[in-house]
Scaffold this motif. Structure first.
Motif, PDB file in Angstrom:
ATOM      1  N   TYR A 533     -29.648 -91.823  -7.655  1.00 44.10           N
ATOM      2  CA  TYR A 533     -31.010 -92.340  -7.765  1.00 44.10           C
ATOM      3  C   TYR A 533     -31.669 -92.581  -6.399  1.00 44.10           C
ATOM      4  CZ  TYR A 533     -31.458 -93.525 -12.779  1.00 44.10           C
ATOM      5  OH  TYR A 533     -31.618 -93.490 -14.126  1.00 44.10           O
ATOM      6  N   TYR A 534     -30.859 -92.984  -5.412  1.00 41.69           N
ATOM      7  CA  TYR A 534     -31.427 -93.660  -4.257  1.00 41.69           C
ATOM      8  C   TYR A 534     -31.880 -92.763  -3.112  1.00 41.69           C
ATOM      9  CZ  TYR A 534     -29.338 -97.726  -6.525  1.00 41.69           C
ATOM     10  OH  TYR A 534     -29.007 -98.693  -7.417  1.00 41.69           O
ATOM     11  N   GLY A 535     -31.119 -91.752  -2.787  1.00 43.26           N
ATOM     12  CA  GLY A 535     -31.455 -90.921  -1.643  1.00 43.26           C
ATOM     13  C   GLY A 535     -31.042 -91.524  -0.316  1.00 43.26           C
ATOM     14  N   ARG A 536     -30.108 -92.485  -0.346  1.00 42.25           N
ATOM     15  CA  ARG A 536     -29.689 -93.098   0.917  1.00 42.25           C
ATOM     16  C   ARG A 536     -28.741 -92.191   1.696  1.00 42.25           C
ATOM     17  NH1 ARG A 536     -29.600 -98.155  -2.088  1.00 42.25           N
ATOM     18  NH2 ARG A 536     -27.360 -97.941  -2.447  1.00 42.25           N
ATOM     19  N   ASN A 537     -27.896 -91.460   0.958  1.00 46.32           N
ATOM     20  CA  ASN A 537     -26.913 -90.592   1.610  1.00 46.32           C
ATOM     21  C   ASN A 537     -26.769 -89.332   0.762  1.00 46.32           C
ATOM     22  OD1 ASN A 537     -24.504 -89.313   2.526  1.00 46.32           O
ATOM     23  ND2 ASN A 537     -23.799 -91.255   3.396  1.00 46.32           N
ATOM     24  N   VAL A 538     -27.456 -88.281   1.162  1.00 46.60           N
ATOM     25  CA  VAL A 538     -27.478 -87.056   0.363  1.00 46.60           C
ATOM     26  C   VAL A 538     -26.081 -86.464   0.233  1.00 46.60           C
ATOM     27  CG1 VAL A 538     -28.317 -84.681   0.324  1.00 46.60           C
ATOM     28  CG2 VAL A 538     -29.886 -86.540   0.872  1.00 46.60           C
ATOM     29  N   THR A 539     -25.287 -86.539   1.281  1.00 46.37           N
ATOM     30  CA  THR A 539     -23.932 -85.980   1.231  1.00 46.37           C
ATOM     31  C   THR A 539     -23.096 -86.679   0.166  1.00 46.37           C
ATOM     32  OG1 THR A 539     -24.039 -85.443   3.578  1.00 46.37           O
ATOM     33  CG2 THR A 539     -21.857 -85.504   2.580  1.00 46.37           C
ATOM     34  N   LEU A 540     -23.152 -88.007   0.145  1.00 45.08           N
ATOM     35  CA  LEU A 540     -22.430 -88.759  -0.885  1.00 45.08           C
ATOM     36  C   LEU A 540     -22.971 -88.462  -2.280  1.00 45.08           C
ATOM     37  CD1 LEU A 540     -22.093 -92.205   0.904  1.00 45.08           C
ATOM     38  CD2 LEU A 540     -20.216 -90.689   0.249  1.00 45.08           C
ATOM     39  N   ASP A 541     -24.268 -88.370  -2.398  1.00 40.79           N
ATOM     40  CA  ASP A 541     -24.869 -88.095  -3.700  1.00 40.79           C
ATOM     41  C   ASP A 541     -24.415 -86.743  -4.235  1.00 40.79           C
ATOM     42  OD1 ASP A 541     -26.178 -90.477  -3.414  1.00 40.79           O
ATOM     43  OD2 ASP A 541     -28.122 -89.598  -2.888  1.00 40.79           O
ATOM     44  N   GLY A 563     -34.465 -91.374  -8.680  1.00 33.01           N
ATOM     45  CA  GLY A 563     -35.584 -92.306  -8.673  1.00 33.01           C
ATOM     46  C   GLY A 563     -36.725 -91.742  -7.845  1.00 33.01           C
ATOM     47  N   SER A 564     -37.959 -91.945  -8.281  1.00 31.08           N
ATOM     48  CA  SER A 564     -39.093 -91.385  -7.543  1.00 31.08           C
ATOM     49  C   SER A 564     -39.845 -92.427  -6.712  1.00 31.08           C
ATOM     50  CB  SER A 564     -40.076 -90.717  -8.512  1.00 31.08           C
ATOM     51  OG  SER A 564     -40.882 -91.662  -9.189  1.00 31.08           O
ATOM     52  N   MET A 565     -39.369 -93.665  -6.723  1.00 31.93           N
ATOM     53  CA  MET A 565     -40.044 -94.700  -5.931  1.00 31.93           C
ATOM     54  C   MET A 565     -39.489 -94.711  -4.506  1.00 31.93           C
ATOM     55  SD  MET A 565     -37.429 -95.654  -7.868  1.00 31.93           S
ATOM     56  CE  MET A 565     -38.329 -95.845  -9.389  1.00 31.93           C
ATOM     57  N   LEU A 566     -40.245 -95.263  -3.585  1.00 37.05           N
ATOM     58  CA  LEU A 566     -39.863 -95.275  -2.177  1.00 37.05           C
ATOM     59  C   LEU A 566     -39.655 -96.690  -1.652  1.00 37.05           C
ATOM     60  CD1 LEU A 566     -42.370 -92.571  -0.871  1.00 37.05           C
ATOM     61  CD2 LEU A 566     -40.056 -92.251  -1.749  1.00 37.05           C
ATOM     62  N   THR A 567     -39.478 -97.647  -2.548  1.00 33.30           N
ATOM     63  CA  THR A 567     -39.336 -99.046  -2.153  1.00 33.30           C
ATOM     64  C   THR A 567     -37.930 -99.542  -2.477  1.00 33.30           C
ATOM     65  OG1 THR A 567     -40.178 -99.733  -4.311  1.00 33.30           O
ATOM     66  CG2 THR A 567     -41.771 -99.519  -2.516  1.00 33.30           C
ATOM     67  N   GLY A 568     -37.591-100.709  -1.945  1.00 33.66           N
ATOM     68  CA  GLY A 568     -36.307-101.325  -2.248  1.00 33.66           C
ATOM     69  C   GLY A 568     -35.139-100.465  -1.797  1.00 33.66           C
ATOM     70  N   ASN A 569     -34.224-100.174  -2.744  1.00 34.40           N
ATOM     71  CA  ASN A 569     -33.025 -99.408  -2.430  1.00 34.40           C
ATOM     72  C   ASN A 569     -33.298 -97.908  -2.291  1.00 34.40           C
ATOM     73  OD1 ASN A 569     -31.228-101.579  -2.422  1.00 34.40           O
ATOM     74  ND2 ASN A 569     -31.035-101.524  -4.655  1.00 34.40           N
ATOM     75  N   VAL A 602     -39.575-103.640 -11.100  1.00 37.33           N
ATOM     76  CA  VAL A 602     -38.727-103.407  -9.930  1.00 37.33           C
ATOM     77  C   VAL A 602     -39.063-102.077  -9.276  1.00 37.33           C
ATOM     78  CG1 VAL A 602     -36.359-103.115  -9.127  1.00 37.33           C
ATOM     79  CG2 VAL A 602     -36.879-104.799 -10.910  1.00 37.33           C
ATOM     80  N   SER A 603     -39.321-101.089 -10.099  1.00 42.29           N
ATOM     81  CA  SER A 603     -39.579 -99.730  -9.598  1.00 42.29           C
ATOM     82  C   SER A 603     -41.059 -99.569  -9.313  1.00 42.29           C
ATOM     83  CB  SER A 603     -39.119 -98.698 -10.638  1.00 42.29           C
ATOM     84  OG  SER A 603     -37.791 -98.948 -11.024  1.00 42.29           O
ATOM     85  N   THR A 604     -41.491-100.124  -8.217  1.00 45.45           N
ATOM     86  CA  THR A 604     -42.927-100.178  -7.921  1.00 45.45           C
ATOM     87  C   THR A 604     -43.384 -98.960  -7.129  1.00 45.45           C
ATOM     88  OG1 THR A 604     -42.445-101.444  -5.942  1.00 45.45           O
ATOM     89  CG2 THR A 604     -42.932-102.678  -7.942  1.00 45.45           C
ATOM     90  N   GLY A 605     -44.692 -98.881  -6.926  1.00 46.22           N
ATOM     91  CA  GLY A 605     -45.271 -97.809  -6.132  1.00 46.22           C
ATOM     92  C   GLY A 605     -45.686 -96.626  -6.992  1.00 46.22           C
ATOM     93  N   ASN A 606     -45.885 -95.481  -6.336  1.00 47.91           N
ATOM     94  CA  ASN A 606     -46.314 -94.264  -7.019  1.00 47.91           C
ATOM     95  C   ASN A 606     -45.435 -93.091  -6.600  1.00 47.91           C
ATOM     96  OD1 ASN A 606     -48.837 -95.239  -8.357  1.00 47.91           O
ATOM     97  ND2 ASN A 606     -49.421 -95.647  -6.226  1.00 47.91           N
TER      98      ASN A 606
END
Length: 623
Positions: A533-541, A563-569, A602-606
C-alpha cells in the motif's frame, strides 16, 4: 492498517527480484514462414525491370500509394554466367527506384508491382560523396511530425558512409528530400534501421538506430537527425553459428507490445547470406527477449543462388530489408517481407509471429459504498469517461455484506434495490461491482457455516448483479489459523461455479502472510494490503509480491493493493509508482486494487493525475 513489513537484508532481496528482469510480455515466440514465394516479384529476367540488378528494397507507404524503394544498378549480366559484382560510376552506380504495389499484398497470393523503368528513378548520386551510388535504403515515417527518414549508404571513390535524408512533403520526388549527408559514424558505416520514439528515459522520448554490417550497434538520440555517438554493440552473431550480422528493416510493433526485428547474417568462410529475427522488449528495445535458433530460410532457389535461369550479381544471397504488417491480432501477427536475391532480384515471403496473447489487466477501486457512486467514479473520478481508462471494477467497501452473529447467514444494511442501482450506475462507466464482506470472527469459521454463507452470496449476486465478493478479515493472530482457509475454500467452491469471484485480503504480516494456505483454497484472488500500500520501499514491496506469486496456484490468483494517498504512511512518487507497477506487471500480475485517497478520515487528500496515468499505462500494457 497493520504493522510494517519487517526489514530484511538487501542481498536476499537481490535474489528474490531476479525474475523482474524478464519482460512482462509473452516470451514464447514462434516465428513461422507461412509462404516463401518461389519466384521473384521484380527481376530483369522476368521482364519486370529495365535494369539488370534490382535488390535490397525498402517499404514505403505514403498517402494512397505504397510500394518498394529498390536499389537499382545496370551491369551487363548473362543467364547462367559469372557473378558480375556490379560496382562503378555512371550507369553502374546504385540508384533508387520506386515500384508501386498494384494490388494489396495482404494475402498469400503473389504480389504484383509496377515495372521498373527510367521513369521509376527518384533518388541517386548527386556529387563526389556518393558518385558510386546511393545504396540499401531503409525508410521510417514519424506520424507525429509527418516526416520520412531515409537512411542509406553513400558510396564514393573515397568512402563508404551511412547517410540520412528527410522529407515532410512528397517522398516520391527526389527534390523533396533534404540530404543531410553522413550521420557521423565514420568510414564503412552502413545499414541503419530507425525505431522512432522507441524508449523513454527520465521523461524524454528517445529514438533508437540499429545499424551496422558485421556487428549491429544501437545508438540513441532524442533527435532523429542528430546522433552523438555510435552507440553500443547490440548483436554480433547469431544463435545458429553465423559470425556476421547486418541490420534489416525498422523494428515492427507486435500486438504484444514488443517489437519484431529482422536482421541478416552470414558466415565468414562461405559468405552465404541468411535472414533471421529477434524479438525486442517493448519497454526497452535494446533488450532481446527472444531470438532465432535457425535462419528464416537459406538461399536455395536459383534466383537466390544466382544460377540459371537467372543472372548473378553476388552468389548465395538472401537479404531482407523491407517488411510491413498485413494482419495484427493478439497472439498471431502476420507480416509481408521483401528481400534481395543474389543482389539481382526482389523476392517475398509471408511471416507470422505466434505467441500467447496478453491477459486482460484490471484495476479495481475501493469505494465507500454509502456515498453517491457518481462522486466516486463519475466526472473527475476514477472512471471519468473523458480521461484515459484507469479502472475496470469496484470493490464496494466496507463490511457491505456482514456475516451473522452465529456465522450461518449474511445480511446487509443496504437493500437489494440499492445494490441494483449501484451496479447499474457503475455499468454506465464500464465498471463491475464486487462487495467487500466483514464482521467475521474465528468462532464463526466453520465449514457448515461456510456452505450456508456461500449459497446466500450466490442468491444475493443473482438478485443484484454483483460480480463477486472480497472477504476482509484482518486478525493479528488466531488460535487455530487453519479454520480460516478451510472456510474460504468452502465458500469459494459454492460461489465460483456461478461465474462469480471470491477473494480475500492478505498482507505481509501475521497470519495473513500465509500465502500458500490461502492459495490452496482455490479462491479467485488473494488481494494484498500493506506493505505494498505504502510505497516506502519498492524493493521490499516487490519482494512481497514475488512471495505471493511463488505461493499461488497461478499468477492469476494474485492481486496487488495500492494506496493512492500521499499523506501519513504513504510515500508514493511518480518514479516509485512507475517502478513498482512495472515490476508487478513483469511478474505477470493482472489486477491492482486501489485504496483511494479520500475514502475515509485517515486516507486524506486526492489521487494525483500522475497516479492515474500510471494505472492507465498498466491497463494498456504500456508498462
Amino acid at each position: 492498517e497493520k504493522p510494517d513489513f519487517p526489514e530484511v537484508m538487501a542481498h536476499l532481496l537481490a535474489v528474490a527480484l531476479l525474475a523482474l528482469g524478464a519482460s512482462g510480455a509473452p516470451t514464447e515466440y514462434n516465428v513461422v514462414v507461412e509462404k516463401l514465394d518461389p519466384t521473384p516479384v521484380l527481376s530483369s529476367v522476368l521482364g519486370s525491370s529495365a535494369y539488370q540488378q534490382v535488390f535490397n528494397p525498402s517499404w514505403l507507404a505514403a498517402g494512397q500509394h505504397s510500394g518498394l524503394v529498390v536499389r537499382t544498378q545496370n551491369c551487363s549480366a548473362t543467364v547462367g554466367g559469372s557473378c558480375v559484382h556490379c560496382s562503378g560510376t555512371g550507369s553502374k552506380a546504385s540508384i533508387l527506384t520506386f515500384s508501386p504495389l498494384l494490388h494489396p499484398d495482404d494475402t498469400l497470393e503473389h504480389p504484383q508491382f509496377g515495372p521498373i523503368t527510367e521513369k521509376s528513378v527518384f533518388f541517386g548520386p548527386h556529387d563526389s560523396s556518393d558518385d558510386k551510388g546511393t545504396e540499401d535504403p531503409r525508410i521510417a515515417f514519424d506520424e507525429t511530425t509527418g516526416t520520412y527518414y531515409m537512411f542509406y549508404t553513400c558510396y564514393s571513390e573515397k568512402s563508404v558512409q551511412l547517410c540520412l535524408a528527410t522529407t515532410a512533403t512528397n517522398p516520391f520526388n527526389e527534390t523533396a528530400w533534404n540530404r543531410l549527408g553522413p550521420v557521423g559514424f565514420g568510414e564503412n558505416s552502413k545499414s541503419a534501421a530507425l525505431l522512432l520514439h522507441g524508449l523513454t528515459i527520465n521523461g524524454t522520448r528517445q529514438h533508437l538506430l540499429f545499424w551496422g554490417a558485421g556487428t549491429i550497434r544501437v545508438a540513441m538520440s532524442p533527435n532523429a537527425t542528430h546522433w552523438p555517438n555510435q552507440g553500443e554493440v547490440f548483436l554480433s552473431q547469431t544463435k545458429f553459428g553465423n559470425d556476421k550480422v547486418e541490420s534489416g528493416p525498422p523494428p515492427l510493433k507486435l500486438s504484444s507490445g514488443d517489437y519484431l526485428y529482422f536482421f541478416n547474417s552470414w558466415d565468414s568462410p562461405t559468405n552465404t547470406y541468411k535472414p533471421a529475427w529477434a524479438i525486442l522488449d517493448g519497454q526497452d528495445p535494446r533488450r532481446i527477449v527472444a531470438e532465432a535458433a535457425a535462419p528464416l530460410w537459406s538461399p536455395t532457389l536459383p534466383w537466390m543462388q544466382g544460377v540459371a535461369p537467372f543472372t548473378c550479381n553476388v552468389a548465395n544471397v538472401s537479404f531482407l530489408e523491407a517488411a510491413h504488417p498485413i494482419s495484427l491480432s493478439p497472439g498471431n501477427d502476420t507480416f509481408r517481407v521483401y528481400f534481395g536475391g543474389s543482389d539481382a532480384v526482389v523476392g517475398t515471403a509471408v511471416i507470422s509471429v505466434v505467441y500467447p496473447a496478453k491477459k486482460q489487466r484490471e484495476v479495481y477501486w475501493y469505494t465507500n459504498f454509502g456515498n453517491n457512486l457518481k462522486d466516486d467514479i463519475g466526472p473527475g473520478g476514477a472512471f471519468d469517461p473523458s480521461k484515459p481508462r484507469r479502472g475496470s471494477g469496484i470493490y464496494g467497501c466496507c463490511n457491505v455484506v456482514a456475516v451473522s452473529d452465529d456465522g450461518s447467514s449474511i445480511s446487509s444494511k443496504y437493500s437489494n434495490e440499492f445494490f441494483q442501482n449501484y451496479v447499474r450506475t457503475a455499468a454506465k462507466y464500464g465498471a463491475v461491482v464486487k462487495a467487500v464482506m466483514g464482521n467475521i470472527t474465528e468462532a464463526k469459521l466453520t465449514e457448515a457455516n461456510a456452505a450456508a454463507v456461500g449459497k446466500q452470496l450466490v442468491s444475493l449476486a443473482k438478485a443484484t448483479g454483483l460480480s463477486g465478493f472480497l472477504m476482509d478479515y484482518e486478525p493479528d493472530r488466531m488460535t487455530n489459523f487453519s479454520v480460516y482457509p478451510a472456510w474460504i475454500r468452502v465458500v469459494a467452491a459454492q460461489v465460483q461455479p456461478h461465474n462469480l469471484t471470491f477473494a480475500a485480503n492478505v498482507a505481509g504480516w501475521g497470519v495473513l502472510q500465509n500465502y500458500a494456505a490461502f492459495a490452496a483454497t482455490k479462491m479467485s484472488r488473494m488481494v494484498s494490503m500493506s506493505p505494498a500500500y505504502y510505497g516506502r520501499n519498492v524493493t521490499l514491496d516487490l519482494h512481497v509480491v514475488q512471495e505471493m506469486v511463488d505461493a499461488a496456484l497461478s499468477v492469476d490468483q494474485v492481486a496487488v493493493g495500492l494506496g493512492s494517498m500521499l499523506t501519513g504512511n504513504f510515500s508514493w512518487t511518480p518514479a516509485k509508482l512507475h517502478q513498482f507497477v512495472q515490476g508487478v506487471g513483469r511478474l505477470g500480475v493482472t489486477e491492482l486494487a486501489i485504496w483511494p485517497a479520500g475514502i475515509d478520515s485517515v486516507s486524506t487528500g486526492n489521487t494525483q493525475p500522475w497516479y492515474n496515468d500510471v494505472l492507465h499505462q498498466f491497463l494498456a500494457h504500456e508498462i
